[in-house]
Motif scaffolding. Structure first.
Motif, PDB file in Angstrom:
ATOM      1  N   ASP A   1       0.813  -1.215   0.000  1.00 12.16           N
ATOM      2  CA  ASP A   1       0.000   0.000   0.000  1.00 12.16           C
ATOM      3  C   ASP A   1       0.847   1.266   0.000  1.00 12.16           C
ATOM      4  O   ASP A   1       0.343   2.347  -0.333  1.00 12.16           O
ATOM      5  CB  ASP A   1      -0.949  -0.003   1.202  1.00 12.16           C
ATOM      6  CG  ASP A   1      -2.062  -1.025   1.038  1.00 12.16           C
ATOM      7  OD1 ASP A   1      -2.822  -0.892   0.073  1.00 12.16           O
ATOM      8  OD2 ASP A   1      -2.131  -1.970   1.849  1.00 12.16           O
ATOM      9  N   ALA A   2       2.103   1.166   0.374  1.00 11.12           N
ATOM     10  CA  ALA A   2       3.028   2.297   0.230  1.00 11.12           C
ATOM     11  C   ALA A   2       3.889   2.133  -1.022  1.00 11.12           C
ATOM     12  O   ALA A   2       4.198   3.110  -1.713  1.00 11.12           O
ATOM     13  CB  ALA A   2       3.914   2.420   1.462  1.00 11.12           C
ATOM     14  N   LEU A   3       4.283   0.887  -1.315  1.00  8.66           N
ATOM     15  CA  LEU A   3       5.175   0.643  -2.453  1.00  8.66           C
ATOM     16  C   LEU A   3       4.515   0.934  -3.795  1.00  8.66           C
ATOM     17  O   LEU A   3       5.100   1.614  -4.651  1.00  8.66           O
ATOM     18  CB  LEU A   3       5.634  -0.825  -2.434  1.00  8.66           C
ATOM     19  CG  LEU A   3       6.737  -1.215  -1.463  1.00  8.66           C
ATOM     20  CD1 LEU A   3       6.925  -2.728  -1.459  1.00  8.66           C
ATOM     21  CD2 LEU A   3       8.044  -0.506  -1.823  1.00  8.66           C
ATOM     22  N   ARG A   4       3.323   0.400  -4.000  1.00  9.62           N
ATOM     23  CA  ARG A   4       2.690   0.535  -5.315  1.00  9.62           C
ATOM     24  C   ARG A   4       2.423   1.985  -5.695  1.00  9.62           C
ATOM     25  O   ARG A   4       2.789   2.430  -6.796  1.00  9.62           O
ATOM     26  CB  ARG A   4       1.415  -0.312  -5.370  1.00  9.62           C
ATOM     27  CG  ARG A   4       0.621  -0.186  -6.666  1.00  9.62           C
ATOM     28  CD  ARG A   4       1.480  -0.371  -7.909  1.00  9.62           C
ATOM     29  NE  ARG A   4       2.016  -1.721  -8.026  1.00  9.62           N
ATOM     30  CZ  ARG A   4       2.999  -2.044  -8.871  1.00  9.62           C
ATOM     31  NH1 ARG A   4       3.555  -1.111  -9.628  1.00  9.62           N
ATOM     32  NH2 ARG A   4       3.433  -3.288  -8.927  1.00  9.62           N
ATOM     33  N   PRO A   5       1.806   2.794  -4.817  1.00 10.01           N
ATOM     34  CA  PRO A   5       1.586   4.197  -5.207  1.00 10.01           C
ATOM     35  C   PRO A   5       2.896   4.960  -5.403  1.00 10.01           C
ATOM     36  O   PRO A   5       2.980   5.834  -6.263  1.00 10.01           O
ATOM     37  CB  PRO A   5       0.751   4.780  -4.064  1.00 10.01           C
ATOM     38  CG  PRO A   5       0.877   3.815  -2.939  1.00 10.01           C
ATOM     39  CD  PRO A   5       1.134   2.478  -3.537  1.00 10.01           C
ATOM     40  N   ALA A   6       3.930   4.638  -4.628  1.00  2.00           N
ATOM     41  CA  ALA A   6       5.219   5.321  -4.788  1.00  2.00           C
ATOM     42  C   ALA A   6       5.831   4.994  -6.146  1.00  2.00           C
ATOM     43  O   ALA A   6       6.307   5.899  -6.868  1.00  2.00           O
ATOM     44  CB  ALA A   6       6.168   4.921  -3.665  1.00  2.00           C
ATOM     45  N   ALA A   7       5.835   3.727  -6.522  1.00  2.00           N
ATOM     46  CA  ALA A   7       6.407   3.328  -7.814  1.00  2.00           C
ATOM     47  C   ALA A   7       5.607   3.918  -8.968  1.00  2.00           C
ATOM     48  O   ALA A   7       6.171   4.425  -9.957  1.00  2.00           O
ATOM     49  CB  ALA A   7       6.445   1.806  -7.909  1.00  2.00           C
ATOM     50  N   ASP A   8       4.284   3.857  -8.855  1.00  2.00           N
ATOM     51  CA  ASP A   8       3.446   4.397  -9.926  1.00  2.00           C
ATOM     52  C   ASP A   8       3.650   5.902 -10.076  1.00  2.00           C
ATOM     53  O   ASP A   8       3.700   6.434 -11.206  1.00  2.00           O
ATOM     54  CB  ASP A   8       1.970   4.105  -9.642  1.00  2.00           C
ATOM     55  CG  ASP A   8       1.635   2.619  -9.783  1.00  2.00           C
ATOM     56  OD1 ASP A   8       2.496   1.861 -10.313  1.00  2.00           O
ATOM     57  OD2 ASP A   8       0.534   2.218  -9.348  1.00  2.00           O
ATOM     58  N   ALA A   9       3.766   6.613  -8.947  1.00  2.00           N
ATOM     59  CA  ALA A   9       3.955   8.065  -9.001  1.00  2.00           C
ATOM     60  C   ALA A   9       5.297   8.419  -9.629  1.00  2.00           C
ATOM     61  O   ALA A   9       5.406   9.399 -10.398  1.00  2.00           O
ATOM     62  CB  ALA A   9       3.865   8.660  -7.591  1.00  2.00           C
ATOM     63  N   PHE A  10       6.342   7.635  -9.322  1.00  2.00           N
ATOM     64  CA  PHE A  10       7.652   7.903  -9.892  1.00  2.00           C
ATOM     65  C   PHE A  10       7.637   7.724 -11.409  1.00  2.00           C
ATOM     66  O   PHE A  10       8.128   8.573 -12.169  1.00  2.00           O
ATOM     67  CB  PHE A  10       8.674   6.952  -9.245  1.00  2.00           C
ATOM     68  CG  PHE A  10      10.105   7.274  -9.560  1.00  2.00           C
ATOM     69  CD1 PHE A  10      10.553   8.585  -9.588  1.00  2.00           C
ATOM     70  CD2 PHE A  10      11.018   6.260  -9.832  1.00  2.00           C
ATOM     71  CE1 PHE A  10      11.887   8.887  -9.876  1.00  2.00           C
ATOM     72  CE2 PHE A  10      12.338   6.546 -10.120  1.00  2.00           C
ATOM     73  CZ  PHE A  10      12.781   7.872 -10.143  1.00  2.00           C
TER      74      PHE A  10
END
Length: 562
Positions: free
Chosen positions: A487-496
């Motif tokens: 839940d922290a990893l996926r949005p961070a990777a997608d945003a990058f």
């Protein structure tokens, strides 16, 4: 006070009823708290009966040692209170015949008086009775004469020796001689980390500071002979053994058996660590440990702590120790493993070759070190979070992983793919819990994604980040909304990825990734956990963020700062 009892006034009787219910070879006297072997022959054909007992609260002593080859009967008093003379006499009458009875008594005034008077009354009835008093507590060596020392956990070894001798059909005098000789060769000493709580009292018998322990206590919840700060196990074991040595009871060339006893609230993990330390210390002194056991064999209710008992043995006494018994609580075995460590077979991975470190590899190393330092600093916070919704090991796991990364040699970061691979291998070895496999899988997949690329572009790094997140999801089965690190990893990777695609500079794109990761971690507060240990809590986890997701934000921010 929280106790699993019905009524404090009847805990002993109900405890004995439970013991007997689970031990078909025992039976409980109707009118006294006495447990005896249920399959005894008629009195005229009985061997020497071996009886012991004392106050309750020492479980599994003494009823747990009733069985062929050990105790014929156990007499139980109230908690930490000697049984009455009538109870002891009832036990003698129920268990013995013309061959007589041996009473094994721990050296406390109440026990000596009541067992002693019962012996006199039994003799007056024509039953031969011998008494062996156990006084094995060397902690009192400078306080009272040797014959006034307390009897503590080593008494269990005397039960075993005497019971085996009686089972062999030896006469009373020989059984008593074996037990008496062994008791003279026995030394014990205890250390407590805290008090115990008597059911009828409802509060601890004494108080200790957070970092204080009691040295040389007995088995009735009393304080020790002195108090000292807590120390590592190796030091505490050395203290006990040095006391036994100072008493003239231990020297090079001795053959002994060792009993590592828990006082009631000491977990097997800690007792095993004590056993490891005691065996190593004795062997370093040239003492041959012929048999050893670790477990709670004679407790003091719920007291945390341990005692060591050392009994000198020869061929004959060792034969009695090894003799079979049906007593439920005797641990049996006791063989000491002399070959304890298998030499390393070496790693399937070859050594890291020393070669030129690329500028990108060097930047990765500096970033990895910054991440490691940040995770170490966050240990307490991550531990606190994980203690609420997990098992409390996240902070320690992240710290171990961080230290493993910091220990990697410069050559491990020759290039970016190699550095990611080396970090994955380090985390896999350093972290045994779920975090280790997750982070290792992520780094290994990212490494493969960047293999052969000496200086990856920002877009290539973003692709590797996304691949790494997918590796975590593939391995654990988690997806967004399950309240995990995803839940922290996926949005961070997608945003990058998205920010770079929109033409934002790398630094700004990573700040977007950080912000998305923080929002994702914050959102876990409202999620019902679906995977991991937190899922066992259900709605009780709501209101607290997932520790694994918060850990992600720690290293996301550390990368940004680096």
């Amino acid at each position: 006070m929280k106790k699993l009892i019905n009524d404090p006034s009847i805990v002993v009787r109900e405890m004995l009823e439970g013991v007997v219910a689970l031990s078909p070879e025992t039976i409980l006297l109707a009118d006294e708290n006495v447990v005896i072997q249920s399959d005894l022959p008629e009195p005229a054909r009985r061997k020497v009966a071996v009886l012991s007992g004392g106050g309750s609260g020492h479980e599994p002593a003494h009823a747990g040692y009733v069985g062929r080859g050990m105790l014929t009967a156990a007499v139980a008093g109230d908690v930490f209170t000697s049984p009455s003379t009538d109870a002891v006499l009832a036990g003698i009458r129920a268990a013995s015949g013309p061959a007589g009875a041996l009473l094994i008594v721990k050296n406390y005034t109440g026990d000596r008086l009541n067992f002693g008077l019962a012996a006199e009354l039994a003799r007056a009835e024509g039953i031969p009775v011998e008494i062996v008093v156990v006084a094995d507590d060397v902690a009192l060596r400078e306080t009272v004469p040797a014959d006034r020392r307390r009897g503590i956990a080593g008494t269990v070894l005397i039960h075993k020796l005497a019971g085996a001798a009686a089972e062999q059909g030896l006469p009373l005098e020989e059984v008593a001689r074996s037990a008496r000789s062994a008791s003279e060769q026995l030394s014990s000493m205890g250390i407590s980390l805290g008090p115990c709580t008597l059911p009828v009292v409802g509060k601890p018998g004494f108080s200790l500071g957070e970092q204080e322990i009691e040295i040389g206590l007995g088995i009735h919840g009393e304080q020790g002979v002195r108090r000292m700060p807590i120390a590592p196990v190796d030091q505490l074991v050395s203290l006990v053994l040095e006391t036994i040595e100072a008493d003239g009871r231990l020297k090079s060339g001795d053959r002994v058996v060792l009993l590592v006893n828990g006082l009631g609230a000491t977990p097997p993990m800690e007792l095993s660590i004590v056993a490891r330390s005691a065996l190593a210390a004795l062997e370093s002194k040239g003492v041959s440990v012929e048999r050893a056991w670790a477990g709670t064999l004679l407790s003091a209710l719920d007291m945390p702590g341990f005692s060591l008992s050392i009994l000198h043995v020869d061929i004959r006494s060792l034969e009695l120790i090894d003799a079979p018994t049906s007593a439920d609580a005797w641990p049996g075995g006791g063989a000491v493993n002399r070959n304890r460590v298998l030499p390393s077979l070496g790693s399937a991975e070859g050594p890291i070759e020393s070669r030129r470190i690329s500028p990108a590899g060097k930047r990765l190393q500096r970033t990895a070190q910054a991440v490691a330092i940040a995770l170490i600093a966050a240990e307490a916070h991550l531990t606190e979070l994980d203690s609420i919704t997990g098992d409390g090991d996240l902070g320690a796991s992240m710290k171990r992983g961080a230290e493993a990364v910091l220990a990697l040699p410069d050559a491990a970061f020759a290039d970016v793919a190699g550095g990611l691979m080396a970090m994955g291998d380090a985390l896999r070895r350093a972290i045994a819990g779920s975090s280790g496999p997750f982070y290792a899988a992520a780094l290994l997949r990212a490494s493969r994604q960047l293999a052969g690329i000496e200086t990856p572009t920002s877009a290539e790094m973003a692709g590797a980040f996304s691949a790494a997140v997918q590796a975590v999801s593939d391995l654990g089965g988690a997806k967004a909304g399950d309240r995990t690190m995803i839940d922290a990893l996926r949005p961070a990777a997608d945003a990058f990825v998205a920010s770079l695609a929109q033409g934002q500079p790398t630094r700004e794109a990573w700040q977007e990734a950080i912000a998305a990761g923080i929002l994702g971690a914050e959102a876990t507060k409202a999620m019902r956990p679906r995977l991991g240990r937190a899922s066992y809590l259900g709605d009780r986890a709501i209101g607290h963020p997932d520790g694994g997701a918060v850990a992600v934000t720690v290293w996301l921010k550390a990368i940004g700062a680096a």
